[in-house]
Design an enzyme around this catalytic site. Structure first.
Site, PDB file in Angstrom:
ATOM      1  N   GLY A 231       0.775  -1.236   0.000  1.00  0.00           N
ATOM      2  CA  GLY A 231       0.000   0.000   0.000  1.00  0.00           C
ATOM      3  C   GLY A 231       0.802   1.280   0.000  1.00  0.00           C
ATOM      4  O   GLY A 231       0.227   2.366  -0.143  1.00  0.00           O
TER       5      GLY A 231
ATOM      6  N   ARG B 226       2.851  -1.158  -6.034  1.00  0.00           N
ATOM      7  CA  ARG B 226       2.996   0.165  -6.629  1.00  0.00           C
ATOM      8  C   ARG B 226       4.331   0.845  -6.326  1.00  0.00           C
ATOM      9  O   ARG B 226       4.979   1.377  -7.228  1.00  0.00           O
ATOM     10  CB  ARG B 226       1.861   1.060  -6.110  1.00  0.00           C
ATOM     11  CG  ARG B 226       1.795   2.430  -6.760  1.00  0.00           C
ATOM     12  CD  ARG B 226       0.812   3.326  -6.009  1.00  0.00           C
ATOM     13  NE  ARG B 226      -0.457   2.675  -5.767  1.00  0.00           N
ATOM     14  CZ  ARG B 226      -1.487   2.673  -6.608  1.00  0.00           C
ATOM     15  NH1 ARG B 226      -1.390   3.312  -7.744  1.00  0.00           N
ATOM     16  NH2 ARG B 226      -2.612   2.045  -6.308  1.00  0.00           N
TER      17      ARG B 226
ATOM     18  N   TYR C 156     -10.304   5.664 -10.985  1.00  0.00           N
ATOM     19  CA  TYR C 156     -10.157   6.210  -9.633  1.00  0.00           C
ATOM     20  C   TYR C 156      -9.975   7.724  -9.623  1.00  0.00           C
ATOM     21  O   TYR C 156      -9.496   8.278  -8.637  1.00  0.00           O
ATOM     22  CB  TYR C 156      -8.918   5.647  -8.920  1.00  0.00           C
ATOM     23  CG  TYR C 156      -8.578   4.199  -9.088  1.00  0.00           C
ATOM     24  CD1 TYR C 156      -9.415   3.204  -8.598  1.00  0.00           C
ATOM     25  CD2 TYR C 156      -7.376   3.817  -9.684  1.00  0.00           C
ATOM     26  CE1 TYR C 156      -9.056   1.866  -8.702  1.00  0.00           C
ATOM     27  CE2 TYR C 156      -7.017   2.486  -9.793  1.00  0.00           C
ATOM     28  CZ  TYR C 156      -7.866   1.516  -9.300  1.00  0.00           C
ATOM     29  OH  TYR C 156      -7.506   0.197  -9.397  1.00  0.00           O
TER      30      TYR C 156
ATOM     31  N   CYS D 143     -14.633   5.604 -26.838  1.00  0.00           N
ATOM     32  CA  CYS D 143     -15.986   6.150 -26.812  1.00  0.00           C
ATOM     33  C   CYS D 143     -16.570   6.129 -25.411  1.00  0.00           C
ATOM     34  O   CYS D 143     -17.525   5.409 -25.122  1.00  0.00           O
ATOM     35  CB  CYS D 143     -16.866   5.384 -27.785  1.00  0.00           C
ATOM     36  SG  CYS D 143     -16.207   5.441 -29.441  1.00  0.00           S
ATOM     37  N   GLU D 144     -15.962   6.887 -24.512  1.00  0.00           N
ATOM     38  CA  GLU D 144     -16.416   7.065 -23.130  1.00  0.00           C
ATOM     39  C   GLU D 144     -15.987   8.452 -22.699  1.00  0.00           C
ATOM     40  O   GLU D 144     -14.828   8.831 -22.916  1.00  0.00           O
ATOM     41  CB  GLU D 144     -15.730   6.058 -22.188  1.00  0.00           C
ATOM     42  CG  GLU D 144     -15.984   4.602 -22.453  1.00  0.00           C
ATOM     43  CD  GLU D 144     -17.388   4.143 -22.077  1.00  0.00           C
ATOM     44  OE1 GLU D 144     -18.066   4.845 -21.300  1.00  0.00           O
ATOM     45  OE2 GLU D 144     -17.805   3.094 -22.592  1.00  0.00           O
TER      46      GLU D 144
ATOM     47  N   TYR E 244      -0.214  -0.845 -12.231  1.00  0.00           N
ATOM     48  CA  TYR E 244      -1.640  -0.805 -12.554  1.00  0.00           C
ATOM     49  C   TYR E 244      -1.899  -0.043 -13.856  1.00  0.00           C
ATOM     50  O   TYR E 244      -2.903   0.651 -13.999  1.00  0.00           O
ATOM     51  CB  TYR E 244      -2.447  -0.225 -11.376  1.00  0.00           C
ATOM     52  CG  TYR E 244      -2.153  -0.941 -10.079  1.00  0.00           C
ATOM     53  CD1 TYR E 244      -2.566  -2.247  -9.886  1.00  0.00           C
ATOM     54  CD2 TYR E 244      -1.386  -0.338  -9.076  1.00  0.00           C
ATOM     55  CE1 TYR E 244      -2.255  -2.938  -8.720  1.00  0.00           C
ATOM     56  CE2 TYR E 244      -1.071  -1.014  -7.906  1.00  0.00           C
ATOM     57  CZ  TYR E 244      -1.504  -2.311  -7.734  1.00  0.00           C
ATOM     58  OH  TYR E 244      -1.191  -2.988  -6.582  1.00  0.00           O
TER      59      TYR E 244
HETATM   60  C1  LIG Z   1      -2.777  -5.208  -4.307  1.00  0.00           C
HETATM   61  C2  LIG Z   1      -2.272  -5.880  -3.122  1.00  0.00           C
HETATM   62  C3  LIG Z   1      -1.006  -5.543  -2.636  1.00  0.00           C
HETATM   63  C4  LIG Z   1      -0.129  -4.466  -3.245  1.00  0.00           C
HETATM   64  O1  LIG Z   1      -0.667  -3.204  -3.062  1.00  0.00           O
HETATM   65  P1  LIG Z   1       0.207  -1.910  -3.475  1.00  0.00           P
HETATM   66  O2  LIG Z   1      -0.667  -0.783  -3.094  1.00  0.00           O
HETATM   67  O3  LIG Z   1       0.439  -1.988  -4.932  1.00  0.00           O
HETATM   68  O4  LIG Z   1       1.459  -1.963  -2.689  1.00  0.00           O
HETATM   69  C5  LIG Z   1      -0.556  -6.230  -1.521  1.00  0.00           C
HETATM   70  N1  LIG Z   1      -1.291  -7.191  -0.940  1.00  0.00           N
HETATM   71  C6  LIG Z   1      -2.510  -7.541  -1.395  1.00  0.00           C
HETATM   72  C7  LIG Z   1      -3.261  -8.617  -0.710  1.00  0.00           C
HETATM   73  C8  LIG Z   1      -3.044  -6.898  -2.483  1.00  0.00           C
HETATM   74  O5  LIG Z   1      -4.249  -7.240  -2.928  1.00  0.00           O
END
Ligand SMILES: *Cc1c(COP(=O)(O)O)cnc(C)c1O
Length: 380
Positions: free
Chosen positions: A226, A267, A307, A332-333, A361
């Site tokens: 995350g 990410r 998002y 076409c959106e 992503y």
């Molecule tokens: C998507 C996901 C991640 C990675 O998330 P990032 O924001 O890209 O670091 C880690 N663990 C799980 C279970 C996920 O679904």
């Protein structure tokens, strides 16, 4: 560090993804170095970008694999990841995916519901195996990020809620083909406020106490991924602050002797090494808005449409006076728009446009909508 060679770009057919493998390596090196300080295990979340050269680099630097589908497990193993470095999460693992993961004897299933535990136990029994599991707990921590990428609130579909844990432990006593080895958390994505992770640590500590009070030793604590990146200034901070990130967990996570900590970064490891390169097809002057219409669209990078996310947009070939454009794709959106009221040098047909921070992503979410051709990846 992000510099792209214009001549090299101009030889390619647009749109395409340009990957900077040097920056990728520097990012992995930085992450690895900080995680190693505390003996943390980092699993790369394949869903962010599963291109072979990216996976090669991950493996080279010693990352494990975090998978959310059978095909991701397959991609990891085919690219040389050891099954004992693979973890498998997801609210909807199919029987075929579970069976494949059991056959590969992966390190751990991160289980998201009591019903899933029942099915996994049944399938493991049929194969005469014992599956190692971690309970994915929903810690009810707000990630302060876009609602579509928040996963750790009780209203989300992910994980087992705190109030279900007691009955899940009862259930586990009967499930002889599951071995509980840890707990797992993943609260969302693109988290830039580190206090969110501090809040997560506090919750993890509370859950640890809860398990300890029931005499359950957990060897593995998986705090998910995350960590966010700077979409606004990719050139100023192309490598996230891994020192602060891992240091925070070291400071606030309370561990018992012998416990291992796992992370699942996606990410933060790959976003900045990818750029979507596109050409301007048309300029269209509207009532109040001028549109720059690109040959790339939401089919190549859906994040803005999905998002409302920001990506820095740059005209690589014009140095004229500044003007304002809505930068849109050909799909076409109406949501097929990369940015509204973007200030660019005066732009014309044929100009090369860079949309930064598209390494995570981006390509993995590409679609063939409107029967579009798949854009290719170029490694620079
Ligand atoms: C998507 C996901 C991640 C990675 O998330 P990032 O924001 O890209 O670091 C880690 N663990 C799980 C279970 C996920 O679904």
């Amino acid at each position: 560090m992000l510099n792209l060679n214009l001549e090299e770009l101009q030889q390619q057919q647009t749109p395409f993804y340009a990957y900077n493998l040097n920056l990728l390596r520097q990012t992995l090196q930085a992450s690895k170095q900080e995680a190693d300080k505390y003996n943390y295990h980092v699993h790369y979340a394949l869903k962010a970008n599963a291109n072979a050269p990216v996976l090669d680099a991950m493996r080279e630097f010693g990352f494990g694999a975090d998978c959310v589908s059978g095909n991701e497990i397959k991609a990891a193993i085919e690219n040389g990841f050891a099954p004992q470095d693979v973890v498998f999460a997801g609210v909807g693992k199919s029987d075929a995916e579970i069976n494949y993961a059991l056959e590969q004897d992966i390190f751990c299933f991160n289980c998201e519901s009591s019903h899933e535990l029942e099915v996994l136990n049944e399938l493991a029994e049929k194969k005469g195996r014992v599956a190692r599991i971690a309970l994915r707990i929903n810690p009810n921590v707000n990630a302060n990020t876009h609602k579509y990428i928040t996963t750790g609130l009780e209203e989300n579909k992910f994980g087992i809620n705190a109030w279900e844990l007691e009955s899940v432990l009862e259930q586990l006593k009967e499930l002889k083909h599951l071995e509980l080895i840890g707990i797992h958390f993943h609260i969302g994505s693109q988290i830039t406020d580190l206090t969110v992770f501090k809040n997560l640590c506090t919750r993890v500590n509370e859950f640890q106490e809860w398990f300890l009070a029931r005499n359950i030793q957990l060897q593995h604590i998986n705090v998910g991924g995350g960590l966010g990146v700077d979409y606004y200034h990719p050139e100023q901070q192309p490598i996230p602050d891994f020192e602060a990130y891992f240091g925070l967990f070291n400071q606030f996570l309370e561990l018992r002797p012998g416990q291992e900590v796992h992370f699942e970064l996606g990410r933060a490891l790959v976003a900045q090494c990818g750029t979507l390169i596109s050409k301007v097809l048309y300029i269209k002057n509207g009532q109040n808005t001028n549109f720059a219409i690109l040959d790339a669209g939401m089919t190549e990078l859906i994040r803005p449409a999905l998002y409302q996310s920001y990506h820095k947009i740059e005209n690589l070939t014009s140095e004229k006076a500044e003007a304002r454009y809505d930068v849109v794709g050909p799909i076409c959106e109406s949501s097929d728009c990369f940015g509204k009221a973007v200030i660019l040098p005066e732009t014309q047909r044929g100009d090369l446009i860079a949309i930064w921070s598209a390494g995570a992503y981006g390509e993995v979410m590409a679609s063939a909508y409107n029967l579009r051709d798949k854009a290719k990846a170029v490694y620079l």
